[in-house]
Design a protein around this motif. Structure first.
Motif, PDB file in Angstrom:
ATOM      1  N   ASP A 163     -20.526 -16.864  34.919  1.00  0.00           N
ATOM      2  CA  ASP A 163     -20.668 -15.671  35.748  1.00  0.00           C
ATOM      3  C   ASP A 163     -19.711 -14.589  35.246  1.00  0.00           C
ATOM      4  O   ASP A 163     -18.498 -14.779  35.249  1.00  0.00           O
ATOM      5  CB  ASP A 163     -20.356 -15.997  37.212  1.00  0.00           C
ATOM      6  N   SER A 203     -28.039 -16.077  40.391  1.00  0.00           N
ATOM      7  CA  SER A 203     -27.423 -17.385  40.580  1.00  0.00           C
ATOM      8  C   SER A 203     -27.997 -18.087  41.812  1.00  0.00           C
ATOM      9  O   SER A 203     -27.782 -17.642  42.952  1.00  0.00           O
ATOM     10  CB  SER A 203     -25.901 -17.249  40.722  1.00  0.00           C
ATOM     11  N   THR A 248     -24.791 -11.970  39.049  1.00  0.00           N
ATOM     12  CA  THR A 248     -24.653 -13.247  39.751  1.00  0.00           C
ATOM     13  C   THR A 248     -25.354 -13.204  41.101  1.00  0.00           C
ATOM     14  O   THR A 248     -26.032 -14.156  41.501  1.00  0.00           O
ATOM     15  CB  THR A 248     -23.168 -13.593  39.940  1.00  0.00           C
TER      16      THR A 248
END
Length: 284
Positions: A155, A165, A161
């Motif tokens: 990250d 993510s 992110t």
């Protein structure tokens, strides 16, 4: 600074006059590689010497130093700053006194994170703390931020992110409702540097992988990264509610600290203490 009153403009030009005089007075011809040229009645460089060093007309520089209301370009101010050996803060001050907005420093991650900032991030534990730059690139995170938000070694950008993510999305209780405000805040930051390719790179990268980001970006909403409550469902200790505030680092104007604190009355503080032994901040 077209909106300022005539009185304010006059005072600004008076301060510009005094500033230029004092910067000129502290230099000698030897400091800038010039011959002294005989006895001087006053200390420092002469106006004509500054004009020669800056590559501008003597009359024009004289008018500028006298505080006259004349047009000034970015290129000329930069040349005068170099001629007078101005520091970074002094150069910014020159821009402001001349009625122009100082240019933003260039280059993401150009300077190393200072030891004082590392210590601050460490001392903030067990509360999460993140240091990022203007592009939302992560510069440093403390151990609490890694554990609570799930930041890993791969990250490197907060916005990327947030949208890519799965781990981050899984723990974020209010991800869908937070996403529009996150994109609006990034657009506001990007608007300060419309020609900066790094902002464009982040946007292009996210367009390629996140339809949700593309849809929100197309709205052209604008906001600010103000104080927010981050709600996280951690698999070990349950729900965490964190008041998060973004603070500018004054000696690095394009660095920002995001400090999270347990929200009162939620039991988050006690849960963080159980979850997190003291962990050192780490670069990303």
């Amino acid at each position: 600074m077209a909106s300022e009153s005539p009185v304010v403009a006059r005072r600004r030009r008076e301060q510009l006059r005094d500033f230029l005089r004092t910067r000129r007075a502290r230099l000698t011809p030897g400091d800038v590689g010039m011959a002294a040229g005989g006895r001087r009645r006053t200390p420092g460089l002469r106006r004509e010497e500054v004009a020669v060093l800056a590559g501008v007309g003597v009359s024009w520089y004289t008018w500028l130093e006298q505080g006259r209301d004349i047009n000034v370009s970015v290129e000329v101010l930069d040349a005068i700053g170099r001629a007078l050996r101005l520091t970074g803060p002094e150069r910014e001050h020159l821009y402001l006194l001349a009625g122009l907005h100082p240019p933003r420093p260039g280059g993401a991650g150009a300077a190393p994170v200072t030891s004082e900032l590392w210590q601050l991030l460490d001392a903030w534990a067990p509360r999460p703390a993140v240091l990022r730059d203007r592009y939302w690139n992560l510069l440093a995170v403390n151990g609490a931020a890694r554990t609570v938000f799930g930041y890993g070694d791969t990250d490197h950008n907060c916005l990327i992110t947030f949208f890519t993510s799965a781990r981050y999305r899984d723990v974020c209780l209010e991800w869908a409702s937070a996403a529009p405000a996150v994109v609006a805040a990034f657009r506001a930051d990007a608007a300060h540097c419309p020609g900066d390719p790094e902002f464009g790179r982040v946007v292009d990268d996210l367009h390629a992988v996140s339809p949700e980001f593309a849809e929100l970006w197309a709205r052209h909403d604008v906001g600010v990264p103000g104080q927010v409550v981050k709600a996280v469902r951690h698999p070990e200790v349950g729900d965490l509610f964190l008041d998060t505030t973004t603070l500018a680092v004054v000696d690095h104007p394009d660095w920002y600290l995001e400090l999270s604190h347990p929200r009162s009355g939620t039991g988050t503080g006690a849960r963080l203490e159980r979850l997190l032994p003291t962990r050192a901040a780490v670069p990303v």
